[in-house]
Design a protein around this motif. Structure first.
Motif, PDB file in Angstrom:
ATOM      1  N   GLU A  49       0.832  -1.211   0.000  1.00  0.00           N
ATOM      2  CA  GLU A  49       0.000   0.000   0.000  1.00  0.00           C
ATOM      3  C   GLU A  49       0.862   1.254   0.000  1.00  0.00           C
ATOM      4  O   GLU A  49       0.558   2.231  -0.687  1.00  0.00           O
ATOM      5  N   LYS A  80       2.140   1.983  -3.398  1.00  0.00           N
ATOM      6  CA  LYS A  80       1.146   2.615  -4.277  1.00  0.00           C
ATOM      7  C   LYS A  80       1.112   4.129  -4.080  1.00  0.00           C
ATOM      8  O   LYS A  80       0.680   4.865  -4.966  1.00  0.00           O
ATOM      9  N   GLU A  81       1.576   4.591  -2.914  1.00  0.00           N
ATOM     10  CA  GLU A  81       1.631   6.029  -2.645  1.00  0.00           C
ATOM     11  C   GLU A  81       2.927   6.660  -3.151  1.00  0.00           C
ATOM     12  O   GLU A  81       3.009   7.888  -3.301  1.00  0.00           O
ATOM     13  N   GLU A  99       1.989  12.627   5.627  1.00  0.00           N
ATOM     14  CA  GLU A  99       2.101  13.301   4.337  1.00  0.00           C
ATOM     15  C   GLU A  99       3.433  14.031   4.200  1.00  0.00           C
ATOM     16  O   GLU A  99       3.973  14.157   3.100  1.00  0.00           O
ATOM     17  N   LYS A 121       8.523   6.797  -0.254  1.00  0.00           N
ATOM     18  CA  LYS A 121       7.319   7.619  -0.279  1.00  0.00           C
ATOM     19  C   LYS A 121       7.763   9.035   0.029  1.00  0.00           C
ATOM     20  O   LYS A 121       8.239   9.322   1.123  1.00  0.00           O
ATOM     21  N   ALA A 143       2.266   8.946  -7.893  1.00  0.00           N
ATOM     22  CA  ALA A 143       2.094   7.894  -6.889  1.00  0.00           C
ATOM     23  C   ALA A 143       2.065   6.529  -7.565  1.00  0.00           C
ATOM     24  O   ALA A 143       1.423   6.344  -8.602  1.00  0.00           O
TER      25      ALA A 143
END
Length: 552
Positions: free
Chosen positions: A91, A94-95, A311, A354, A363
Motif C-alpha cells: 500500500e 502505491k503512494e 504526508e 514515499k 504515486a
C-alpha cells in the motif's frame, strides 16, 4: 598501509552537487515544516521475497534445484507467501516510488549499513567486509546522516540492529541462547549511536540476535532484558520515540529490523504465522517474520496519519543485501547469487520510497534505472534543505531530479563493487557453520541443516562494475573478467565480453581509477585484496597479510 586522507576544516555552506536546487529547497523549508525522515531497513530479505508489484519484476515459480532441504516446498505456494507477506508495504508503494533496480554497494550487513549512513562507498574508509567494522568500527572522519540531522534540530533515533561499531565482548557464565553464544556483545563508546548523532538507541550492535530473550539488547548504554517478540519490541520503541519527542519536532528515525535474519527456528507469534500455509513450517515462519515487520509499518503509518505527519514524511524501505541461499523460494529470483556474493542476487534489493507531498512524482510509479542505497542521504538532505559537510565528497546522488523527469539518463555513470569474496562461507570457516548447525539442531533436532547445502561458500568473486545495463565481474577463481547484459536474469557472458572489447576496457578503466583511490581493508584477507588490484592492472599493496576470520 592506509591511503592518507587530507582533512579540511568544516565548510557548512558548501553543499553537495545540484547546490542550486538544494538552496531552493532550503527556502521552501523556511516556509513549510521540515520533512520527517523515516528509514526502515530489513536484514537479508531477498529481491523476490516480496510482492512482485514492489520490485516491478516477474517472480519465477519454478523450483530452484539448489534450494536447501530446510526450506524445500511447493514453489507456487512459497511464491504466494512472498506475495502476501507485506500488504502494508504494498500500500505504501502505491503512494510512492518503487525501484526495480536498486542495489547496495556490498552484499553483507556492516558495509551496506555504512554506505547508507554515509552516502559513500564504504571501501573509501577501509570497510570491505563485516569484520572490518567489527575490528575497528567506522572511521570517525566519516560524517553520518544522523549527525547532520541532529546538528540541525531533528530528533534522532536508531531502533534495532546497529552493526557499525567495534565489538566489545563480555563473557557470560551461561549459554546466551543467542547468535553470539556465551557472550554479551556491545561496542566501543566512540562507535555508539549516542556518540554518532542519535538521541535514542534501543537495539543490538552485533550481526544478529535471537527473537526472544536476547542477551545483547541495550537501551542506550545499558543492557536490558526483553520478553516481547523482538520485532514487536522494536516497533513499540519506535512509537515511543515518536510519542516522546519534543512537540512537532521533525524526526529522523532509523528502524533497523533484524528480520528475516537467522536464527530461523524461533516461531513468530501466531498472529503473524496464521496467514501462511506453504506446507513447510520453516518457510511459514520466515514469511511470518516479514509479516511482523509489515504489521509494525502499519502501526507507525497509522500513528503518523492520525497526527497529520505521514504526508510530510520521507519514507524509505530496503533490505541491507540479498537473501541467503538457506532461505525459502523465491529468494532472489530471477537474479543469480545470494548474500555474500558479488552477483546481482547479492546486491540488488527491494526498495520503496514515499516522498513528502510532491505532485511532480506520480504515486505508484516505477523507476527502472540503476540506483543505490547511497542515494538516500543526499536525497534526504535535499528534501530537508540541509547542508552537508564537504570534507569528503558523496558517492550517492540526489534522485529528485530523476524522479521528477527534470533530468534523464542514469543517476550513476558507474556503480562499483569490491568486497569479501564470500569469505564467511569459505572452507576455512566451515567449523563455524558446523558449530552453528549443532546449535540449531540442539534447539530443534527435527530441522536439518547440512553444511554442504550452504552454497554461498563457493563465492564467484569480489570485484565488479556496473555501467547502465552492463555488469562486468571479475571471477576470483579464474582471474577472468566476465561481461553480462542485465535483462532481468544475469546470463553468463564470456562471449559478450569477447565481442565487446571497447566496452570491457572502458569499464575496467573506470574500475581501476576507482580502486586505486581506496585504502586497504581494515581487517580482511589482504592477499585477496591484492589480487583484485592486480586484476585491473594496479600494483599490489606491500602491507602484511591479514588473515580471513570473517564475522558471520
Amino acid at each position: 598501509m592506509k591511503t592518507p586522507v587530507t582533512k579540511k576544516s568544516p565548510v557548512w555552506n558548501s553543499l553537495f552537487p545540484l547546490a542550486a536546487g538544494i538552496c531552493l529547497a532550503g527556502l521552501a523549508a523556511a516556509e513549510a515544516p521540515r520533512p520527517n525522515i523515516f528509514v526502515v531497513m530489513v536484514d537479508d530479505q531477498g529481491f523476490a521475497q516480496v510482492d512482485p508489484f514492489i520490485t516491478g519484476s516477474h517472480t519465477t515459480t519454478e523450483a530452484d534445484p539448489r534450494v536447501t532441504e530446510l526450506f524445500a516446498g511447493d514453489p507456487q505456494r512459497l511464491a504466494k507467501a512472498a506475495r502476501e507477506s507485506m500488504p502494508t508495504l504494498r500500500e505504501i508503494a502505491k503512494e510512492g516510488v518503487r525501484f526495480s533496480d536498486a542495489s547496495v554497494p556490498l552484499p553483507v550487513c556492516s558495509p551496506s549499513r555504512a554506505a547508507f549512513i554515509t552516502g559513500r562507498y564504504p571501501q573509501r574508509f577501509g570497510v570491505y567486509s563485516n569484520n572490518d567494522v567489527v575490528a575497528s568500527g567506522v572511521d570517525r572522519g566519516e560524517h553520518f546522516l544522523s549527525e547532520t540531522f541532529h546538528e540541525n534540530g531533528y530528533a534522532t533515533a536508531i531502533i534495532g540492529k546497529w552493526h557499525l561499531g567495534e565489538y566489545v565482548r563480555e563473557p557470560l557464565e551461561t549459554d546466551s541462547v543467542d547468535y553470539h553464544r556465551f557472550n554479551r556483545v556491545s561496542m566501543k563508546e566512540a562507535d555508539h549511536p549516542l556518540r554518532r548523532g542519535f538521541d535514542r538507541y534501543f537495539g543490538f550492535t552485533a550481526s544478529g540476535s535471537n527473537f526472544y530473550n536476547p542477551s545483547s539488547l541495550f537501551e542506550g548504554f545499558e543492557p536490558i532484558e526483553e520478553s516481547a517478540y523482538l520485532t514487536d519490541a522494536f516497533t513499540r520503541e519506535a512509537l515511543s520515540f515518536l510519542e516522546n519527542r519534543d512537540g512537532d519536532q521533525p524526526f529522523f528515525l532509523f528502524l533497523s529490523y533484524n528480520a528475516p535474519h537467522i536464527p530461523v527456528y524461533e516461531p513468530a507469534p501466531d498472529e503473524y504465522l496464521s496467514p501462511f500455509d506453504t506446507g513447510n513450517p520453516a518457510a511459514d515462519n520466515y514469511y511470518a517474520k516479514l509479516r511482523a515487520v509489515d504489521a509494525g509499518l502499519a502501526q507507525i503509518r497509522s500513528w503518523l496519519k492520525e497526527r497529520g505527519e505521514w504526508e510530510n514524511t520521507f519514507f524509505v524501505y530496503f533490505s541491507d543485501n540479498g537473501a541467503v541461499a538457506d532461505s525459502p523460494h523465491p529468494r532472489n529470483a530471477p537474479l543469480r547469487g545470494f548474500k555474500g556474493q558479488l552477483q546481482q542476487g547479492g546486491v540488488r534489493v527491494p526498495m520503496v520510497w514515499k516522498l513528502p507531498r510532491d505532485p511532480a512524482v506520480e504515486a505508484g510509479s516505477l523507476y527502472s534505472r540503476p540506483v543505490s542505497s547511497m542515494d538516500v542521504l543526499p536525497t534526504a538532505l535535499r528534501l530537508s534543505g540541509l547542508p552537508f559537510r564537504a570534507e569528503r565528497p558523496l558517492d550517492g546522488k540526489d534522485l529528485l531530479p530523476f524522479l521528477k523527469d527534470e533530468q534523464t539518463g542514469d543517476p550513476h555513470a558507474f556503480l562499483f563493487y569490491a568486497g569479501s569474496h564470500a569469505s564467511h562461507w569459505s572452507n576455512k570457516n566451515l567449523p563455524f557453520w558446523e558449530g552453528y548447525q549443532a546449535y540449531l539442531d540442539a534447539a530443534d533436532p527435527s530441522l536439518p541443516h547440512p553444511v554442504s547445502e550452504h552454497v554461498e561458500r563457493y563465492g564467484p568473486g569480489g570485484l565488479s562494475v556496473r555501467m547502465g545495463d552492463w555488469w562486468l565481474r571479475w571471477d576470483g577463481r579464474s582471474d577472468e573478467f566476465v561481461l553480462h547484459h542485465l535483462d532481468g536474469d544475469v546470463s553468463e557472458g564470456k562471449d559478450v565480453a569477447a565481442a565487446s572489447p571497447e566496452r570491457v576496457e572502458r569499464m575496467k578503466t573506470a574500475l581501476r581509477d576507482w580502486l586505486k583511490e581506496l585504502p586497504p581493508p581494515t581487517d580482511w584477507e589482504r592477499i585477496f585484496w591484492e589480487r583484485q588490484r592486480k586484476a585491473v592492472g594496479l600494483e599490489t599493496d606491500p602491507g602484511d597479510h591479514i588473515t580471513d576470520d570473517a564475522e558471520r
